[in-house]
Design a protein around this motif. Sequence first.
Motif, short mmCIF file in Angstrom:
data_model
loop_
_atom_site.label_atom_id
_atom_site.label_comp_id
_atom_site.label_asym_id
_atom_site.label_seq_id
_atom_site.Cartn_x
_atom_site.Cartn_y
_atom_site.Cartn_z
N ALA A 1 0.88 -1.16 0.00
CA ALA A 1 0.00 0.00 0.00
C ALA A 1 0.92 1.21 0.00
N GLN A 2 0.59 2.23 -0.81
CA GLN A 2 1.51 3.34 -1.00
C GLN A 2 0.81 4.68 -0.85
N SER A 3 1.55 5.66 -0.40
CA SER A 3 1.08 7.03 -0.36
C SER A 3 2.17 7.92 -0.91
N ILE A 4 1.82 8.85 -1.79
CA ILE A 4 2.80 9.72 -2.42
C ILE A 4 2.28 11.16 -2.34
N GLY A 5 3.20 12.08 -2.25
CA GLY A 5 2.83 13.49 -2.25
C GLY A 5 4.02 14.29 -2.73
N GLY A 6 3.77 15.53 -3.11
CA GLY A 6 4.89 16.33 -3.54
C GLY A 6 4.49 17.66 -4.11
N ASP A 7 5.51 18.38 -4.55
CA ASP A 7 5.34 19.70 -5.13
C ASP A 7 5.43 19.61 -6.64
N VAL A 8 4.67 20.46 -7.30
CA VAL A 8 4.69 20.55 -8.75
C VAL A 8 5.56 21.75 -9.11
N SER A 9 6.45 21.59 -10.07
CA SER A 9 7.44 22.62 -10.39
C SER A 9 6.81 23.94 -10.83
N TYR A 10 5.64 23.92 -11.47
CA TYR A 10 5.01 25.15 -11.94
C TYR A 10 4.00 25.70 -10.93
N GLY A 11 4.00 25.19 -9.72
CA GLY A 11 3.13 25.66 -8.65
C GLY A 11 2.11 24.63 -8.25
N GLY A 12 1.80 24.60 -6.99
CA GLY A 12 0.82 23.67 -6.47
C GLY A 12 1.45 22.42 -5.89
N TYR A 13 0.61 21.49 -5.58
CA TYR A 13 1.06 20.23 -4.98
C TYR A 13 0.14 19.11 -5.46
N PHE A 14 0.54 17.88 -5.15
CA PHE A 14 -0.32 16.73 -5.45
C PHE A 14 -0.15 15.69 -4.37
N LYS A 15 -1.10 14.78 -4.31
CA LYS A 15 -1.03 13.65 -3.38
C LYS A 15 -1.78 12.49 -4.00
#
Length: 190
Positions: free
Chosen positions: A30-44
Amino acid sequence: MKYFILVACLLISILVQAQDLKMNVLSIQAQSIGGDVSYGGYFKGNGYGFNYSRYVGKKLFADIGYGYYQYNGSGDSTVFVNRKTEEALWNMRHIRFGMGYDILKSNRLTLKGKVGALLLTNNLVDEIWDSGGEITLRSTKRITDKTIELGLLGDYSLGDGWSAVAELSRGMGLQRYKTSSVKLGVAYSF
């Protein structure tokens, strides 16, 4: 014909030795990922993955993984964020190729370091056309992001070839995403 028989015997002996030494590891996580987007914003995203490792030395191993995430993103401009009708379940995929090394090994616990190439793909809004302030065309496409991933993996033996695994990893953000991920699962050595 002699060479063919010799090569076949050599391959069979290597496979038999691999079975005796338990050099193959197959896991589901089971996995969880998150991070920053280079052009602004984030994701998960949360999801699942499969991983196969093969020892090529006493402590050195090759590694390949594949899995899916349910991607959720947010940017500076909400117009470029996928609508619910544009998103599919398990809309982000990952493929990992890499190498690892057993850093610390005891009777039940093994700490491993990993480095590899991480390929992420997902759907994003590609273009928006408007006419007089009203959106006339909105299209999405599958994008690809490639980066280097570094990780630490803990492997706790449960007996009979089974083990519990936990991994923390960090993607360096060479293109679009700078990622952090956590993976928990079970593995079988054979």
